[in-house]
Scaffold this motif. Structure first.
Motif, PDB file in Angstrom:
ATOM      1  N   ASP A 277      65.443   3.732  51.872  1.00 26.99           N
ATOM      2  CA  ASP A 277      66.864   3.417  51.738  1.00 26.99           C
ATOM      3  C   ASP A 277      67.567   4.470  50.887  1.00 26.99           C
ATOM      4  O   ASP A 277      68.672   4.904  51.211  1.00 26.99           O
ATOM      5  N   VAL A 278      66.918   4.862  49.810  1.00 29.62           N
ATOM      6  CA  VAL A 278      67.496   5.857  48.897  1.00 29.62           C
ATOM      7  C   VAL A 278      67.578   7.213  49.593  1.00 29.62           C
ATOM      8  O   VAL A 278      68.601   7.898  49.540  1.00 29.62           O
ATOM      9  N   TYR A 279      66.517   7.586  50.273  1.00 29.00           N
ATOM     10  CA  TYR A 279      66.482   8.845  51.017  1.00 29.00           C
ATOM     11  C   TYR A 279      67.643   8.918  52.012  1.00 29.00           C
ATOM     12  O   TYR A 279      68.382   9.897  52.059  1.00 29.00           O
ATOM     13  N   ARG A 280      67.822   7.847  52.766  1.00 29.76           N
ATOM     14  CA  ARG A 280      68.894   7.831  53.761  1.00 29.76           C
ATOM     15  C   ARG A 280      70.279   7.838  53.108  1.00 29.76           C
ATOM     16  O   ARG A 280      71.232   8.329  53.696  1.00 29.76           O
ATOM     17  N   ALA A 281      70.388   7.289  51.905  1.00 32.68           N
ATOM     18  CA  ALA A 281      71.674   7.241  51.211  1.00 32.68           C
ATOM     19  C   ALA A 281      72.103   8.606  50.690  1.00 32.68           C
ATOM     20  O   ALA A 281      73.294   8.915  50.672  1.00 32.68           O
ATOM     21  N   VAL A 282      71.153   9.439  50.275  1.00 29.96           N
ATOM     22  CA  VAL A 282      71.535  10.683  49.588  1.00 29.96           C
ATOM     23  C   VAL A 282      71.150  11.967  50.313  1.00 29.96           C
ATOM     24  O   VAL A 282      71.605  13.044  49.924  1.00 29.96           O
ATOM     25  N   GLU A 283      70.340  11.887  51.335  1.00 25.87           N
ATOM     26  CA  GLU A 283      69.912  13.098  52.037  1.00 25.87           C
ATOM     27  C   GLU A 283      70.548  13.178  53.419  1.00 25.87           C
ATOM     28  O   GLU A 283      70.170  12.444  54.310  1.00 25.87           O
ATOM     29  N   SER A 284      71.506  14.052  53.584  1.00 22.47           N
ATOM     30  CA  SER A 284      72.149  14.217  54.881  1.00 22.47           C
ATOM     31  C   SER A 284      71.674  15.488  55.579  1.00 22.47           C
ATOM     32  O   SER A 284      71.893  15.655  56.767  1.00 22.47           O
ATOM     33  N   GLU A 285      71.002  16.325  54.847  1.00 25.53           N
ATOM     34  CA  GLU A 285      70.554  17.600  55.418  1.00 25.53           C
ATOM     35  C   GLU A 285      69.194  17.425  56.082  1.00 25.53           C
ATOM     36  O   GLU A 285      68.432  16.526  55.745  1.00 25.53           O
ATOM     37  N   ALA A 286      68.897  18.316  57.021  1.00 27.54           N
ATOM     38  CA  ALA A 286      67.617  18.282  57.718  1.00 27.54           C
ATOM     39  C   ALA A 286      66.489  18.510  56.718  1.00 27.54           C
ATOM     40  O   ALA A 286      66.617  19.309  55.787  1.00 27.54           O
ATOM     41  N   LEU A 287      65.391  17.808  56.920  1.00 30.55           N
ATOM     42  CA  LEU A 287      64.224  17.974  56.060  1.00 30.55           C
ATOM     43  C   LEU A 287      63.707  19.409  56.161  1.00 30.55           C
ATOM     44  O   LEU A 287      63.415  20.049  55.151  1.00 30.55           O
ATOM     45  N   PHE A 288      63.607  19.909  57.374  1.00 33.44           N
ATOM     46  CA  PHE A 288      63.206  21.292  57.629  1.00 33.44           C
ATOM     47  C   PHE A 288      64.267  21.928  58.526  1.00 33.44           C
ATOM     48  O   PHE A 288      64.213  21.779  59.749  1.00 33.44           O
ATOM     49  N   PRO A 289      65.230  22.617  57.946  1.00 37.25           N
ATOM     50  CA  PRO A 289      66.290  23.214  58.773  1.00 37.25           C
ATOM     51  C   PRO A 289      65.740  24.293  59.706  1.00 37.25           C
ATOM     52  O   PRO A 289      64.776  24.983  59.370  1.00 37.25           O
ATOM     53  N   LEU A 290      66.368  24.395  60.866  1.00 33.80           N
ATOM     54  CA  LEU A 290      66.031  25.477  61.791  1.00 33.80           C
ATOM     55  C   LEU A 290      66.727  26.750  61.315  1.00 33.80           C
ATOM     56  O   LEU A 290      67.372  26.761  60.272  1.00 33.80           O
ATOM     57  N   HIS A 291      66.619  27.812  62.082  1.00 30.97           N
ATOM     58  CA  HIS A 291      67.200  29.107  61.723  1.00 30.97           C
ATOM     59  C   HIS A 291      68.676  28.980  61.330  1.00 30.97           C
ATOM     60  O   HIS A 291      69.412  28.222  61.962  1.00 30.97           O
ATOM     61  N   ALA A 292      69.091  29.762  60.350  1.00 31.28           N
ATOM     62  CA  ALA A 292      70.507  29.790  59.952  1.00 31.28           C
ATOM     63  C   ALA A 292      71.335  30.534  60.995  1.00 31.28           C
ATOM     64  O   ALA A 292      72.510  30.245  61.190  1.00 31.28           O
ATOM     65  N   SER A 293      70.731  31.495  61.668  1.00 29.87           N
ATOM     66  CA  SER A 293      71.412  32.213  62.749  1.00 29.87           C
ATOM     67  C   SER A 293      70.567  32.069  64.019  1.00 29.87           C
ATOM     68  O   SER A 293      69.371  31.797  63.960  1.00 29.87           O
ATOM     69  N   THR A 294      71.193  32.256  65.154  1.00 30.46           N
ATOM     70  CA  THR A 294      70.522  32.073  66.438  1.00 30.46           C
ATOM     71  C   THR A 294      69.483  33.174  66.651  1.00 30.46           C
ATOM     72  O   THR A 294      69.809  34.359  66.579  1.00 30.46           O
ATOM     73  N   PRO A 295      68.235  32.794  66.942  1.00 31.11           N
ATOM     74  CA  PRO A 295      67.214  33.802  67.241  1.00 31.11           C
ATOM     75  C   PRO A 295      67.550  34.557  68.529  1.00 31.11           C
ATOM     76  O   PRO A 295      68.341  34.084  69.351  1.00 31.11           O
ATOM     77  N   ASN A 296      66.924  35.684  68.718  1.00 28.57           N
ATOM     78  CA  ASN A 296      67.162  36.554  69.865  1.00 28.57           C
ATOM     79  C   ASN A 296      66.767  35.849  71.167  1.00 28.57           C
ATOM     80  O   ASN A 296      65.590  35.558  71.388  1.00 28.57           O
ATOM     81  N   PRO A 297      67.733  35.572  72.046  1.00 32.91           N
ATOM     82  CA  PRO A 297      67.425  34.875  73.298  1.00 32.91           C
ATOM     83  C   PRO A 297      66.635  35.730  74.294  1.00 32.91           C
ATOM     84  O   PRO A 297      66.078  35.197  75.255  1.00 32.91           O
ATOM     85  N   ARG A 298      66.561  37.030  74.063  1.00 37.01           N
ATOM     86  CA  ARG A 298      65.785  37.905  74.959  1.00 37.01           C
ATOM     87  C   ARG A 298      64.306  37.948  74.571  1.00 37.01           C
ATOM     88  O   ARG A 298      63.485  38.426  75.332  1.00 37.01           O
ATOM     89  N   CYS A 299      63.981  37.414  73.408  1.00 38.48           N
ATOM     90  CA  CYS A 299      62.592  37.366  72.946  1.00 38.48           C
ATOM     91  C   CYS A 299      61.966  36.051  73.400  1.00 38.48           C
ATOM     92  O   CYS A 299      62.577  34.991  73.246  1.00 38.48           O
ATOM     93  N   PRO A 300      60.757  36.084  73.968  1.00 36.09           N
ATOM     94  CA  PRO A 300      60.146  34.845  74.442  1.00 36.09           C
ATOM     95  C   PRO A 300      59.918  33.824  73.311  1.00 36.09           C
ATOM     96  O   PRO A 300      60.009  32.614  73.534  1.00 36.09           O
TER      97      PRO A 300
ATOM     98  N   ILE B  22      61.493  28.978  70.170  1.00 36.82           N
ATOM     99  CA  ILE B  22      60.911  28.479  68.926  1.00 36.82           C
ATOM    100  C   ILE B  22      61.636  27.242  68.388  1.00 36.82           C
ATOM    101  O   ILE B  22      61.003  26.313  67.897  1.00 36.82           O
ATOM    102  N   GLN B  23      62.965  27.214  68.493  1.00 40.84           N
ATOM    103  CA  GLN B  23      63.692  26.064  67.959  1.00 40.84           C
ATOM    104  C   GLN B  23      63.359  24.790  68.725  1.00 40.84           C
ATOM    105  O   GLN B  23      63.163  23.733  68.120  1.00 40.84           O
ATOM    106  N   ALA B  24      63.264  24.876  70.032  1.00 40.10           N
ATOM    107  CA  ALA B  24      62.893  23.703  70.837  1.00 40.10           C
ATOM    108  C   ALA B  24      61.464  23.262  70.500  1.00 40.10           C
ATOM    109  O   ALA B  24      61.182  22.059  70.422  1.00 40.10           O
ATOM    110  N   ALA B  25      60.566  24.227  70.278  1.00 38.04           N
ATOM    111  CA  ALA B  25      59.181  23.896  69.949  1.00 38.04           C
ATOM    112  C   ALA B  25      59.089  23.205  68.585  1.00 38.04           C
ATOM    113  O   ALA B  25      58.281  22.289  68.393  1.00 38.04           O
TER     114      ALA B  25
END
Length: 142
Positions: free
Chosen positions: A78-101, A106-109
């Motif tokens: 309950d406390v966690y949900r009340a005060v933590e709105s950010e992702a536990l493990f955020p994905l990349h801050a910028s979009t990874p290269n879409p031309r790289c496999p 990686i974000q979907a994985a």
């Protein structure tokens, strides 16, 4: 304040309010003295806890904060949900290269695995209440 300390301080606040449950409201200054931080930090967290209907304030002389829900009815989840709105493990801050496999997939994985980790954390936090912590704090203080 970092997300991890926000959760810890919010748990500290609620455990202190449960400890001081004599019927008298507890001021943010008193709470700040216990936590070792500025009352403004405490008031921000108390506002989040109030929005989640875990605490309430009483204004005027002799005013302060109280639990709305009994300590045995507040889980760490309950406390966690009340005060933590950010992702536990955020994905990349910028979009990874879409031309790289790896960059394009990686974000979907990771998204599903990070979601599973968050759910596992919440399941674990659900097993402990503020009353459980108060009991342990009281035992350790002897």
């Amino acid at each position: 304040m970092s997300p991890s300390s926000r959760l810890t301080v919010a748990i500290h606040i609620l455990t202190l309010l449960a400890h001081e449950a004599s019927g008298e409201p507890v001021t943010s200054e008193y709470i700040a003295g216990s936590v070792g931080t500025n009352p403004v930090v405490i008031r921000r967290l108390l506002a989040m806890l109030r929005k989640s209907k875990l605490v309430r304030s009483q204004g005027g002389p002799g005013g302060g904060w109280r639990l709305v829900v009994p300590a045995k009815g507040i889980t760490l989840r309950d406390v966690y949900r009340a005060v933590e709105s950010e992702a536990l493990f955020p994905l990349h801050a910028s979009t990874p290269n879409p031309r790289c496999p790896v960059g394009r997939t990686i974000q979907a994985a990771l998204a599903g695995r990070y979601g599973e980790a968050r759910l596992a954390l919440e399941r674990d936090l659900e097993r402990t209440t503020i009353a459980d912590l108060l009991q342990e704090v009281t035992r350790l203080a002897r």
